[in-house]
Design a protein around this motif. Structure first.
Motif, short mmCIF file in Angstrom:
data_model
loop_
_atom_site.label_atom_id
_atom_site.label_comp_id
_atom_site.label_asym_id
_atom_site.label_seq_id
_atom_site.Cartn_x
_atom_site.Cartn_y
_atom_site.Cartn_z
N ALA A 245 57.85 -19.46 54.76
CA ALA A 245 58.56 -20.43 53.92
C ALA A 245 57.59 -21.44 53.32
O ALA A 245 57.87 -22.04 52.29
N MET A 246 56.44 -21.62 53.99
CA MET A 246 55.46 -22.58 53.52
C MET A 246 54.07 -22.16 53.97
O MET A 246 53.91 -21.66 55.08
N VAL A 247 53.09 -22.38 53.12
CA VAL A 247 51.69 -22.12 53.44
C VAL A 247 50.89 -23.36 53.05
O VAL A 247 51.14 -23.97 52.00
N ALA A 248 49.94 -23.74 53.88
CA ALA A 248 49.08 -24.88 53.57
C ALA A 248 47.66 -24.55 54.01
O ALA A 248 47.45 -23.82 54.98
N ALA A 249 46.70 -25.09 53.28
CA ALA A 249 45.29 -24.87 53.61
C ALA A 249 44.57 -26.21 53.62
O ALA A 249 44.91 -27.12 52.85
N ALA A 250 43.60 -26.33 54.51
CA ALA A 250 42.81 -27.56 54.63
C ALA A 250 41.41 -27.31 54.11
O ALA A 250 40.89 -26.18 54.19
N PRO A 251 40.76 -28.33 53.60
CA PRO A 251 39.34 -28.18 53.22
C PRO A 251 38.50 -27.80 54.44
O PRO A 251 38.91 -27.99 55.59
N SER A 252 37.34 -27.26 54.17
CA SER A 252 36.48 -26.83 55.27
C SER A 252 36.10 -28.02 56.14
O SER A 252 35.98 -29.15 55.68
N ALA A 253 35.95 -27.72 57.43
CA ALA A 253 35.60 -28.76 58.41
C ALA A 253 34.50 -28.22 59.30
O ALA A 253 34.21 -27.01 59.32
N GLU A 254 33.90 -29.11 60.07
CA GLU A 254 32.83 -28.71 60.97
C GLU A 254 33.32 -27.63 61.93
O GLU A 254 34.44 -27.70 62.45
N THR A 255 32.50 -26.62 62.13
CA THR A 255 32.90 -25.48 62.95
C THR A 255 33.26 -25.91 64.36
O THR A 255 32.52 -26.66 65.01
N ALA A 256 34.41 -25.44 64.81
CA ALA A 256 34.84 -25.71 66.18
C ALA A 256 33.94 -24.96 67.15
O ALA A 256 33.36 -23.92 66.83
N ALA A 257 33.84 -25.49 68.35
CA ALA A 257 33.00 -24.86 69.36
C ALA A 257 33.47 -23.43 69.62
O ALA A 257 34.67 -23.14 69.63
N VAL A 258 32.51 -22.54 69.84
CA VAL A 258 32.83 -21.16 70.16
C VAL A 258 33.55 -21.12 71.50
O VAL A 258 33.14 -21.79 72.46
N HIS A 259 34.63 -20.36 71.55
CA HIS A 259 35.41 -20.24 72.79
C HIS A 259 35.91 -18.81 72.88
O HIS A 259 36.36 -18.24 71.88
N PRO A 260 35.84 -18.19 74.06
CA PRO A 260 36.28 -16.80 74.16
C PRO A 260 37.78 -16.61 73.93
O PRO A 260 38.22 -15.50 73.67
N HIS A 261 38.55 -17.68 74.04
CA HIS A 261 39.99 -17.58 73.85
C HIS A 261 40.35 -18.15 72.48
O HIS A 261 40.10 -19.32 72.20
N GLY A 292 28.49 -23.23 59.61
CA GLY A 292 28.85 -24.53 60.16
C GLY A 292 30.16 -25.09 59.68
O GLY A 292 30.50 -26.23 60.01
N LYS A 293 30.90 -24.32 58.88
CA LYS A 293 32.16 -24.82 58.34
C LYS A 293 33.28 -23.80 58.56
O LYS A 293 33.12 -22.61 58.29
N ASP A 294 34.42 -24.28 59.08
CA ASP A 294 35.63 -23.47 59.25
C ASP A 294 36.67 -23.89 58.23
O ASP A 294 36.63 -25.02 57.73
N GLN A 295 37.61 -23.00 57.96
CA GLN A 295 38.77 -23.38 57.16
C GLN A 295 40.04 -23.11 57.96
O GLN A 295 40.10 -22.16 58.76
N HIS A 296 41.00 -23.97 57.70
CA HIS A 296 42.23 -23.99 58.49
C HIS A 296 43.42 -23.65 57.58
O HIS A 296 43.62 -24.28 56.54
N LEU A 297 44.18 -22.64 57.98
CA LEU A 297 45.37 -22.22 57.24
C LEU A 297 46.58 -22.39 58.15
O LEU A 297 46.54 -22.02 59.32
N VAL A 298 47.66 -22.96 57.61
CA VAL A 298 48.88 -23.18 58.38
C VAL A 298 50.04 -22.48 57.68
O VAL A 298 50.18 -22.57 56.46
N VAL A 299 50.84 -21.78 58.47
CA VAL A 299 52.01 -21.08 57.94
C VAL A 299 53.24 -21.56 58.69
O VAL A 299 53.22 -21.68 59.92
N ASP A 300 54.31 -21.83 57.95
CA ASP A 300 55.61 -22.15 58.54
C ASP A 300 56.57 -21.05 58.10
O ASP A 300 56.84 -20.89 56.91
N MET A 301 57.09 -20.29 59.07
CA MET A 301 58.03 -19.22 58.75
C MET A 301 59.43 -19.75 58.43
O MET A 301 60.31 -19.00 58.03
N GLY A 302 59.64 -21.06 58.65
CA GLY A 302 60.92 -21.66 58.33
C GLY A 302 61.94 -21.60 59.47
O GLY A 302 62.92 -22.34 59.46
N ARG A 303 61.72 -20.73 60.42
CA ARG A 303 62.58 -20.57 61.60
C ARG A 303 61.77 -19.80 62.63
O ARG A 303 60.70 -19.27 62.33
N ILE A 304 62.26 -19.72 63.85
CA ILE A 304 61.60 -18.90 64.85
C ILE A 304 61.79 -17.43 64.48
O ILE A 304 62.90 -16.98 64.17
#
Length: 832
Positions: A245-261, A292-304
């Motif tokens: 139902a909605m998609v949003a993107a954020a500008p690039s940000a400093e890379t998050a720490a590497v994590h196996p999960h 050194g830069k990640d990008q963040h994408l957010v999705v809202d399906m509008g319902r579960i």
């Protein structure tokens, strides 16, 4: 690579049903036997995902190519690149099921390629538990298949080929979810794997025989540790393809720490206060991660939603997409509740033909994608293919009250999201088949769907007692495998589910199979049955409900639930002609009726929660009063006083031993583990309100007392869940999952207590139609019966019934009239 043998003599040319299979168990590698001696466990392979393939030639495509297939633990089968089926349904390892498929719709004249992806989880999770292996079978992935090609039988054997791409792994579990978090490195997976990947390094598959005394190295089912393979007991799962139902993107940000999960890595990114906020976008979304830069994408399906996620993207080789599934929106600066799901996935791009197709079912509303790489990324689209057990038929409820209509629809959707190969608690977090929770799902299915197979499956799957006779609190998974602490009263709700099938189906064969377990459950409580005629000091986790109900010492709630079970078992025993057991159960119930009087509080007009060492304790709850009524222990002349007390909104308080204020409470949980419970309400004058789960008992009590008006008023509390786009019922009144199947009681209530359709005799030998007259301007609906839908419509002027079977109609003045099957229109006279 052709795996065809002459067809053996078969009684049916269409359906393969012989318990002795012609296909062999095959695995990815030869098993080195471990002969550790009787009773000693053997080693088990870790998680693995393997591809098996074969091919066959058809001179012409027949009308049908019946096949049957199963695997330990899961399979997805593709014919000529298209999905033909997946399974098997969850089950205890010694009751493994197979699936029937028809391959003809995907077959073609000439060469056909069959590819089966098999997953072996290695360690128990929330929906799978490993078999107790013999020296060979049960230690690693295995597959068995046979298909009737008409002139020959296609079977699994050592002419098949196997590929271990090493592309998948499971991230280490975090939290209490128990769900696999899949990680796919597509660089290691041929892009054309579904069609057979002709250039890959395939190896011969290995026949895996059972190896134990008496097995004689048999490699065809039936074998230990799976027993006789059983046919699939329910229909297929499926659903719509849903887009955000909605998609949003954020500008690039400093890379998050590497994590196996992957979930931990996304959570760390979200917890960084310097992360830029996303803004609305549309597909395709152009992103530019870099060194050194990640990008963040957010999705809202509008319902579960719940099913298989697909992410279609163009990305440089090695681009990593970490996914986190959420049931609620992220709120910067607000700590994550302990109950937040730890589910997600990771996809590493191959650099071409990139399309992440999840193999694990997950539920979520919000999706966070953290994208890391060296070069531009285009996300072309995201969708979810829902994978749920469908509600069948055209049952419905409509009224002059839009709020009640919305509650009916929300309960249907809530149970739908928790109807998979079993009834589950929630799609977003655990997906466990809890033995008590499922009784509410079952009642919603029985009153809203014409397909009752999953309602039967609920009690069949739960019929897995521990050696002492009580049921695990959750079946098939790490909890049942452990054999540890259980919730004893969950077994009593399961017994109520058996009684529901007695009422709705009167299936004598099924009831005869379940009755011994029901009796053992009731007998499990006997050592705690005191000379005073009540249950006292019952061990293990007497949950009752998430509300602050006392069940320590002599417990009125546990005693009354047991007494309800005794009466229900007596009903079932009479139907089965087992009058001795009926007399046994009724005799115990009569002793309880006499002893239960100790809990009555004449001043307050209800029953106490508990008595400790002979001293009555002040706490009272909706659970105690309601359980006394539905068990028949409360005399009829007390019903009105009890309902007056326990459904008085001025007296009700909402409390829980482990949660509140929007979340699980770590302090309360710590106190509970130490045996510390704080009464922060007026226990003399206030009544602890039941949480949504045990409200089914409270509503039943109100209906028994003829207090349907209060019942409808109580239902309206569920409207609080339906906000901010959510169209499902949550776990508890102010905390927990936003979609919990055990909370769907209003949907059942609207059918059974407002529309008024219930079985008048076991198995609907006769229906009963007892509408709630005078409370709403108009009500209409249709409810399932074994003979078809029974429709009712009524208002102040009259009633209309269309029934496929005989029924008793209760009129506004309380008169009961018998009618045969057919259509009835009845006008009410002015003096009635």
């Amino acid at each position: 690579m052709h795996a065809a043998v002459p067809s053996p003599s078969r009684t049916s040319p269409v359906v393969l049903r012989d318990p002795s299979w012609q296909g062999h168990w095959i695995g990815p590698k030869a098993q080195q036997p471990e002969l550790a001696g009787f009773g000693h466990p053997v080693s088990r392979a870790p998680f693995g995902r393997y591809l098996f393939r074969t091919s066959f030639t058809l001179t012409a495509v027949p009308d049908s190519i019946p096949a049957r297939i199963t695997a330990d633990a899961r399979y997805v089968v593709h014919l000529n690149g298209a999905e033909a089926g997946r399974g098997p349904v969850r089950s205890q390892p010694r009751r493994l099921h197979y699936d029937d498929l028809d391959l003809a719709p995907l077959a073609r004249q000439g060469e056909n390629t069959l590819v089966v992806l098999v997953t072996y989880y290695g360690q128990a999770n929330s929906f799978w538990q490993p078999a107790v292996a013999n020296a060979t079978l049960g230690r690693d992935a295995v597959l068995v298949l046979e298909a009737d090609l008409g002139d020959r039988l296609l079977v699994t054997d050592d002419t098949w080929q196997v590929l271990d791409p090493g592309a998948w792994h499971i991230a280490a579990a975090e939290g209490i979810d128990g769900l696999p978090v899949e990680c796919l490195d597509a660089r290691m997976l041929p892009h054309d794997w579904k069609t057979g990947a002709p250039d890959a390094a395939w190896r011969p598959a290995h026949i895996t025989p059972a190896l134990h005394m008496g097995a004689l190295a048999r490699s065809r089912p039936p074998t230990d540790p799976y027993g006789p393979l059983l046919p699939r007991p329910i229909g297929p799962l499926g659903g719509a393809r849903l887009t955000p139902a909605m998609v949003a993107a954020a500008p690039s940000a400093e890379t998050a720490a590497v994590h196996p999960h992957p979930v931990a890595r996304v959570r760390a990114h979200l917890g960084d206060p310097s992360c830029p906020a996303p803004t609305t976008a549309v597909f395709p979304v152009e992103l530019a991660p870099g060194p050194g830069k990640d990008q963040h994408l957010v999705v809202d399906m509008g319902r579960i939603v719940c099913g298989f996620l697909t992410v279609d993207l163009d990305a440089p080789r090695g681009t990593r997409v970490d996914l986190m599934y959420r049931e609620s929106p992220h709120r910067p600066g607000v700590p994550e509740p302990m109950s937040s799901p730890n589910t997600g996935a990771r996809y590493t791009a191959r650099g071409h033909s990139d399309r992440f197709e999840a193999l694990e079912v997950n539920g979520f509303r919000y999706l966070h994608a953290l994208i890391s790489g060296d070069g531009p990324v285009r996300v072309n689209g995201i969708e979810v293919r829902e994978h749920l057990y469908p509600r069948a038929g055209n049952a419905y409820f409509r009224s002059s009250d839009p709020e009640l209509d919305a509650l009916y629809t929300a309960g249907v959707r809530t149970v739908e999201l928790n109807s998979h190969d079993a009834f589950t608690d929630c799609p977003t977090r655990e997906q466990r088949a809890w033995v008590g929770d499922g009784v509410v799902h079952q009642m919603v299915h029985l009153t809203t769907s014409t397909d009752w197979r999953l309602a039967r499956r609920y009690v069949e799957l739960g019929n897995s007692p521990r050696p002492d006779g009580i049921l695990p609190m959750s079946v098939v998974g790490e909890i049942e495998q452990s054999g540890g602490t259980t919730i004893p009263d969950w077994s009593l709700h399961w017994l109520h589910g058996v009684h529901n099938l007695y009422r709705y189906t009167a299936d004598r064969d099924l009831l005869a199979e379940l009755a011994p377990t029901a009796r053992r459950i009731l007998a499990w409580y006997l050592p705690h049955f005191t000379g005073d005629g009540v249950l006292s000091d019952v061990p293990e986790w007497n949950l009752v409900d998430w509300s602050s109900v006392f069940a320590t010492g002599a417990s009125s709630v546990v005693t009354a639930l047991w007494a309800r079970g005794l009466r229900e078992y007596a009903d079932i025993s009479v139907l089965l002609g087992n009058h001795g057991d009926a007399a046994w159960a009724n005799g115990l119930w009569e002793r309880v009726r006499d002893g239960f009087e100790m809990f009555w509080d004449e001043r307050r007009g209800t029953y106490l929660d508990h008595i400790v060492q002979g001293t009555p304790q002040p706490a009272t709850s909706q659970a105690a009063g309601a359980a006394a009524i539905v068990s028949g222990l409360a005399p009829t002349h007390r019903h009105q006083r009890i309902i007056d007390r326990v459904m008085d909104p001025e007296r009700l308080v909402t409390r829980s031993w482990i949660g509140g204020d929007g979340a699980y409470d770590d302090r309360k949980i710590g106190d509970e583990l130490r045996g510390v419970r704080r009464v922060d309400w007026d226990a003399e004058e206030e009544v602890v309100r039941a949480q949504p789960f045990l409200s089914y008992l409270v509503h039943d009590a109100a209906a028994v007392a003829g207090r349907t008006a209060e019942l409808i008023g109580a239902m309206r509390d569920w409207s609080a869940f339906l906000r901010d786009g959510y169209d499902t019922f949550g776990e508890c009144w102010d905390w927990g999952s936003p979609v919990h199947g055990w909370s769907s009681t209003p949907t059942r209530d609207l059918v059974t207590h407002v529309l008024g359709v219930t079985p008048g005799e076991p198995g609907f030998g006769r229906a009963r139609v007892a509408p709630a007259y005078g409370l709403l301007e108009r009500v209409e609906g249709a409810a399932p019966t074994p003979a078809g839908l029974l429709s009712v419509a009524f208002d102040a002027a009259g009633i209309e019934v269309d029934s496929p079977l005989p029924y008793v109609l209760v009129l506004p003045d309380g008169q009961e009239r018998r009618h045969g099957a057919g259509h009835l229109r009845l006008a009410f006279t002015a003096d009635r």
